[in-house]
Design a protein around this motif. Structure first.
Motif, short mmCIF file in Angstrom:
data_model
loop_
_atom_site.label_atom_id
_atom_site.label_comp_id
_atom_site.label_asym_id
_atom_site.label_seq_id
_atom_site.Cartn_x
_atom_site.Cartn_y
_atom_site.Cartn_z
N UNK A 129 0.90 -1.17 -0.03
CA UNK A 129 -0.14 0.10 0.06
C UNK A 129 0.94 1.16 0.08
N UNK A 130 1.97 1.33 0.74
CA UNK A 130 2.96 2.28 0.69
C UNK A 130 3.54 2.65 -0.51
N UNK A 131 3.70 1.74 -1.41
CA UNK A 131 4.18 1.75 -2.68
C UNK A 131 3.46 2.53 -3.81
N UNK A 132 2.19 2.79 -3.49
CA UNK A 132 1.29 3.60 -4.27
C UNK A 132 1.55 4.91 -4.41
N UNK A 133 2.46 5.32 -3.43
CA UNK A 133 3.00 6.82 -3.69
C UNK A 133 3.95 6.93 -4.67
N UNK A 134 4.48 6.01 -5.25
CA UNK A 134 5.52 6.11 -6.25
C UNK A 134 4.96 6.77 -7.45
N UNK A 135 4.05 6.84 -8.31
CA UNK A 135 3.69 7.73 -9.31
C UNK A 135 3.38 9.13 -8.68
N UNK A 136 3.42 9.31 -7.51
CA UNK A 136 3.26 10.66 -7.22
C UNK A 136 4.40 11.35 -6.65
N UNK A 137 5.63 10.68 -7.28
CA UNK A 137 6.75 11.19 -6.58
C UNK A 137 6.88 12.62 -7.20
N UNK A 163 6.77 18.03 -18.84
CA UNK A 163 6.17 17.05 -19.74
C UNK A 163 6.93 15.79 -19.43
N UNK A 164 8.17 15.88 -19.00
CA UNK A 164 9.02 14.52 -18.78
C UNK A 164 8.61 14.21 -17.40
N UNK A 165 8.65 14.79 -16.29
CA UNK A 165 8.12 14.22 -15.06
C UNK A 165 6.73 13.89 -14.95
N UNK A 166 5.80 14.41 -15.88
CA UNK A 166 4.44 13.98 -15.87
C UNK A 166 4.48 12.78 -16.75
N UNK A 170 3.25 8.90 -15.27
CA UNK A 170 2.11 8.02 -15.85
C UNK A 170 2.61 6.61 -16.30
N UNK A 171 4.14 6.43 -16.69
CA UNK A 171 4.57 5.53 -16.93
C UNK A 171 4.90 4.50 -15.31
N UNK A 172 5.04 5.27 -14.36
CA UNK A 172 5.10 4.70 -13.14
C UNK A 172 3.67 3.93 -12.91
N UNK A 173 2.77 4.68 -13.03
CA UNK A 173 1.32 4.05 -12.61
C UNK A 173 1.05 2.57 -12.74
N UNK A 174 1.24 2.07 -14.03
CA UNK A 174 0.97 0.71 -14.50
C UNK A 174 1.99 -0.08 -13.50
N UNK A 175 3.33 0.27 -13.53
CA UNK A 175 4.37 -0.43 -12.96
C UNK A 175 4.16 -0.80 -11.60
N UNK A 176 3.49 0.47 -10.95
CA UNK A 176 3.34 0.32 -9.57
C UNK A 176 2.16 -0.74 -9.20
N UNK A 177 0.88 -0.50 -10.01
CA UNK A 177 -0.11 -1.52 -9.89
C UNK A 177 0.13 -2.62 -10.08
#
Length: 221
Positions: A129-137, A163-166, A170-177
């Motif tokens: 659950x804590x790892x869900x923060x990753x896309x919000x870095x 744009x790079x960090x956005x 977004x790329x980290x979202x599916x990886x985190x899920x």
């Protein structure tokens, strides 16, 4: 007849001595293994106390930051996100500390192992659950840049940087899920998950292994 009675008494005495020796060996082994199990859990207790202190400090800092930037929505939001995450870290640490302190080392070995397994599962659930923060870095970047440098990234960074960090977020979202699903409780004993959980709940598994020796000794004799 007297010889038979003497032989029977001798056999009973020897059997009683063997039983006493067995119980003495079992109690000695139990004491040693319980001490080793406690040592593993004390290390994990220390880790959770450290997490609690850091989580409380981080959450307080993020909340203070958010209230000091109520007129800047992006900074307010970033501060609140990090504050909530810090509170979650604190809550998880408190729950694990409570579970460790409530362990009954005088309980039967199987029951104690079940309690330790529950601690392992709780560590896994808390981690996933804590790892869900990753896309919000980017929230970390916004808060740190403003707090340490007085620099508003959203207002002053180049469009390309934003744009790079956005895109990375977004790329980290599916990886985190994907990682969230991989860290499901039913996968707790898979080698990859054990590797990821090293130092964070693995102490409970080490304690379980220590107690297995008692069960094997009790079964073998």
């Amino acid at each position: 007849m007297d010889s038979y009675a003497k032989l029977e008494r001798l056999w009973q005495d020897q059997n009683s001595a063997i039983q006493q020796q067995f119980h003495l060996n079992l109690e000695t082994l139990r004491g040693l293994k319980i001490m080793k199990a406690q040592s593993h859990l004390n290390n994990y207790l220390g880790l959770n106390i450290f997490s609690l202190l850091v989580g409380c400090l981080f959450s307080s800092f993020a909340l203070f930051f958010a209230f000091n930037h109520t007129e800047q929505t992006h900074l307010l939001s970033a501060g609140l996100v990090l504050s909530i995450w810090g509170v979650f870290i604190c809550a998880g640490a408190v729950m694990q500390i409570r579970r460790i302190l409530m362990l009954d080392y005088s309980a039967p070995v199987l029951k104690l192992q079940q309690q330790l397994q529950h601690i392992r599962l709780s560590a896994l659930v808390h981690t996933r659950t804590a790892l869900l923060i990753v896309p919000f870095y980017p929230a970390f970047l916004l808060v740190m840049a403003q707090a340490l440098l007085g620099f508003d990234l959203l207002q002053n960074a180049s469009q390309g940087w934003l744009l790079l960090h956005a895109a990375l977020s977004l790329l980290l979202l599916p990886a985190t899920l994907w990682l969230y699903r991989a860290l499901a409780p039913e996968n707790i004993d898979k080698p990859g998950i054990r590797w990821l959980m090293q130092g964070n709940g693995s102490q409970a598994l080490a304690a379980i292994y220590e107690l297995n020796r008692i069960r094997r000794f009790n079964t073998a004799v």
